[in-house]
Design a protein around this motif. Structure first.
Motif, PDB file in Angstrom:
ATOM      1  N   UNK B 205       0.812  -1.206   0.000  1.00 14.53           N
ATOM      2  CA  UNK B 205       0.000   0.000   0.000  1.00 14.53           C
ATOM      3  C   UNK B 205       0.848   1.259   0.000  1.00 14.53           C
ATOM      4  N   UNK B 209       1.133   4.170  -2.942  1.00 15.88           N
ATOM      5  CA  UNK B 209       0.452   5.399  -2.526  1.00 15.88           C
ATOM      6  C   UNK B 209       1.338   6.616  -2.784  1.00 15.88           C
ATOM      7  N   UNK B 221      -5.523  -1.829  -4.080  1.00 17.20           N
ATOM      8  CA  UNK B 221      -5.602  -1.316  -2.699  1.00 17.20           C
ATOM      9  C   UNK B 221      -5.736   0.208  -2.636  1.00 17.20           C
ATOM     10  N   UNK B 224      -9.219   1.172  -3.661  1.00 18.42           N
ATOM     11  CA  UNK B 224     -10.138   0.782  -2.594  1.00 18.42           C
ATOM     12  C   UNK B 224     -10.095   1.799  -1.449  1.00 18.42           C
ATOM     13  N   UNK B 225      -8.891   2.202  -1.076  1.00 25.01           N
ATOM     14  CA  UNK B 225      -8.754   3.183   0.010  1.00 25.01           C
ATOM     15  C   UNK B 225      -9.427   4.495  -0.381  1.00 25.01           C
ATOM     16  N   UNK B 228     -13.203   4.088  -0.270  1.00 20.43           N
ATOM     17  CA  UNK B 228     -13.763   3.969   1.068  1.00 20.43           C
ATOM     18  C   UNK B 228     -13.973   5.345   1.679  1.00 20.43           C
ATOM     19  N   UNK B 231     -17.312   6.458  -0.593  1.00 24.40           N
ATOM     20  CA  UNK B 231     -18.473   5.569  -0.503  1.00 24.40           C
ATOM     21  C   UNK B 231     -18.591   4.923   0.857  1.00 24.40           C
ATOM     22  N   UNK B 232     -18.250   5.680   1.895  1.00 29.69           N
ATOM     23  CA  UNK B 232     -18.178   5.083   3.220  1.00 29.69           C
ATOM     24  C   UNK B 232     -19.522   4.477   3.632  1.00 29.69           C
ATOM     25  N   UNK B 238     -18.497  -1.557  -0.877  1.00 26.34           N
ATOM     26  CA  UNK B 238     -17.121  -1.619  -0.379  1.00 26.34           C
ATOM     27  C   UNK B 238     -16.688  -3.065  -0.128  1.00 26.34           C
ATOM     28  N   UNK B 239     -17.640  -3.888   0.323  1.00 26.17           N
ATOM     29  CA  UNK B 239     -17.295  -5.289   0.577  1.00 26.17           C
ATOM     30  C   UNK B 239     -17.028  -6.034  -0.728  1.00 26.17           C
ATOM     31  N   UNK B 242     -13.585  -5.063  -1.616  1.00 26.36           N
ATOM     32  CA  UNK B 242     -12.613  -5.777  -0.782  1.00 26.36           C
ATOM     33  C   UNK B 242     -12.441  -7.205  -1.272  1.00 26.36           C
ATOM     34  N   UNK B 245     -10.219  -7.498  -4.133  1.00 30.61           N
ATOM     35  CA  UNK B 245      -8.812  -7.319  -3.787  1.00 30.61           C
ATOM     36  C   UNK B 245      -8.253  -8.527  -3.037  1.00 30.61           C
ATOM     37  N   UNK B 246      -9.093  -9.113  -2.179  1.00 32.61           N
ATOM     38  CA  UNK B 246      -8.639 -10.234  -1.349  1.00 32.61           C
ATOM     39  C   UNK B 246      -8.536 -11.522  -2.153  1.00 32.61           C
TER      40      UNK B 246
END
Lengths: 293, 271
Positions: B205, B209, B221, B224-225, B228, B231-232, B238-239, B242, B245-246
């Motif tokens: 990350x 970054x 990543x 996604x950050x 987030x 789109x909190x 967001x899931x 994730x 990414x996972x």
């Protein structure tokens, strides 16, 4: 011997790419980082590097007087001193658990426990941010089910660091577990059998056979885990942005903010050098402690 | 004896559940309709599983691009790392040349220094070279690693010297020896190194970054950050992000689990 001359020549070819890359993109920047910490490199210098001046120890003096710096030191030490030992303990406990003789599906359990280690930190930090949600988070939901009051995990400065530690332990324990399992499996079975015949109980066996045999693994795990925990960054960056009230701003987060938000690269480098100092001191301390025993 | 076994398996399953709950919840929430994960009483299983969130990632948000960026950087970093570190690790382990052990010891000093100490000057250096916001800049730190060299060297040390010497006496050049004898023999540890590099590049990350400044160059990543932040409130979306990414990281790990674990224990034998 010409064969050896051939080898030396080949070695040069084989080593050049790696040494060039490591020299140029690791050692050189590290040395430059040390030098940078003695300069006033700032946003103006980014535009015209000839503006940079050496300022001696000024960055160090400024930082040592800054509350933000000391709060970052405290937060980082909190994370390291509580998180790292906790993580190692969980690793040891789970290693003993999966390595119990006669456990079926040992491999499956090991894989499951290990899974969080290989997940991208950013993704799971986002997942955990929702798990910690004061109203809709699973954690509070279950706590309330057993009669514990809800906690504003990431919004309360008293709980924000424990929340991040919990995530870090969950994410990391599998790694050291593997190292401990390898250490446990290297202990000869006969030692335990002989001790059992002599009437030694489980605690005695752990204290006098298991623990001493794991000594080298402990030292390795202790040092690498501590060094890793000193590098706390992505969790607070994603989950709390260093808040609430700066309670999760780590040294690396401070370095990032100074360097890439305010472009004070001189000050940011000083933070990095001091972080290195802490890490080195911690490593030497553990080495000395292990030799003392 | 029986109750002891029950307790043992209860503990094993309990720890497994605690480990898996965050990941399982991520999977479940990623298939929920918008708002479902933040409705009381909490649901753990989607009422009507939907791919809507995943579609959203690829249509209205351009996450396919970030996915491609991540794949590109990770694959190039992995290939580069395997080539560069295998050559160097073999040279340190098996070739005879003056100053070899001193040079290797000097190199291992690097293990003491956290990469972040050099991160700011590295950024400035790459800026001078015009590599900020390029894929090249993003993958440079993974190309050569002391850990990788160490890993290969430990394995190469156990190669029988007679085998290599026999080929040399037959007139094979050092490069032929490397390519036809060394590489096939040390393949397992090369796979280990590849898995390690893949996962660390995919998951990293902080360096991306710093070095990738444009969002169309961002890795997953990073994207996604950023998401987030905007789109909190879109938990389900967001899931799904994730998950995206996972999942590749988990699949690569599962496919090369044995190799990966070998790397961990090999690294811990002699820190």
């Amino acid at each position: 011997m010409s064969l050896e001359r051939e080898q030396a020549k080949a070695a040069r070819w084989f080593l050049t790419p790696a040494l060039l890359l490591i020299g140029m993109f690791f050692f050189l920047p590290v040395v430059a980082g040390l030098l940078l910490s003695f300069t006033d490199f700032d946003i103006y210098a980014v535009a015209s590097p000839d503006r940079v001046r050496f300022v001696g120890w000024r960055n160090y003096a400024d930082l040592l007087e800054s509350d933000t710096f000391w709060s970052a030191v405290r937060n980082t030490l909190y994370f390291v001193l509580v998180g790292a030992p906790l993580s190692v303990l969980v690793s040891l406990a789970t290693a003993l658990l999966v390595n119990t003789p006669g456990v079926k599906l040992q491999g499956l359990f090991r894989t499951i426990y290990f899974a969080p280690v290989v997940t991208p930190l950013v993704a799971v930090a986002i997942v955990w941010r929702y798990l910690y949600h004061p109203r809709y988070g699973l954690l509070n939901h279950w706590m309330e089910a057993v009669g514990i009051d809800a906690i504003d995990w990431l919004g309360d400065p008293r709980w924000s660091m424990p929340a991040i530690i919990l995530l870090a332990v969950w994410k990391n324990f599998g790694y050291n577990m593997i190292i401990f399992v390898a250490g446990l499996q290297a202990i000869p079975r006969e030692l335990y059998e002989a001790a059992s015949v002599d009437g030694a109980g489980p605690w005695w066996r752990f204290r006098y056979i298991t623990a001493p045999s794991l000594g080298p693994a402990f030292l390795f795990v202790g040092i690498t885990t501590m060094v890793g925990f000193f590098q706390l960054f992505a969790e607070p960056y994603v989950m709390t942005q260093g808040g609430p009230l700066g309670s999760t701003r780590s040294l690396l987060l401070l370095m990032y903010e100074e360097g890439f938000r305010w472009w004070r690269l001189g000050v940011a480098s000083t933070v990095a050098v001091l972080l290195f100092g802490f890490t080195l001191a911690g490593t030497l301390l553990q080495l000395r402690f292990s030799r003392g025993r | 004896m029986r109750s002891r076994a029950i307790l043992l398996y209860a503990l094993l399953l309990g720890v497994a559940a605690l480990t898996l709950v965050p990941l399982l919840w991520m999977v479940a929430a990623s298939f929920m309709s918008p708002g479902e994960a933040t409705t009381l009483p909490l649901r753990l299983v989607p009422r009507h599983p939907t791919f809507e969130n995943y579609l959203h990632l690829f249509t209205r948000l351009d996450l396919a691009r970030n996915f491609a960026n991540s794949v590109l950087i990770t694959v190039l970093a992995t290939c580069g790392s395997v080539v560069v570190n295998t050559m160097a690790g073999y040279a340190f382990g098996k070739l005879i040349f003056p100053g070899r052990d001193r040079l290797f010891r000097a190199l291992t000093l690097a293990l003491l220094v956290p990469a972040q100490v050099g991160m700011l000057p590295l950024f400035l250096l790459l800026r001078e070279l015009g590599l900020v916001n390029t894929y090249m800049g993003a993958l440079i730190p993974y190309m050569a690693s002391v850990f990788g060299i160490f890993l290969i060297r430990q394995y190469a040390l156990s190669l029988p010297g007679d085998l290599l010497d026999a080929a040399r006496v037959d007139g094979a050049s050092e490069f032929r020896v490397f390519w036809w004898i060394v590489v096939p023999t040390i393949k397992p540890i090369m796979v280990t190194l590849a898995t390690f590099t893949f996962l660390s590049a995919w998951n990293d990350f902080m360096w991306p970054l710093i070095i990738l400044t444009d969002s169309d160059k961002h890795t997953l990543p990073l994207a996604l950050a950023n998401l987030s932040g905007e789109h909190v409130l879109d938990t389900e979306l967001m899931m799904a992000g994730s998950m995206l990414t996972v999942l590749p990281a988990l699949l690569v790990f599962l496919a090369f689990q044995r190799s990966y674990m070998r790397g961990i224990t090999a690294g811990s034998v002699k820190g």
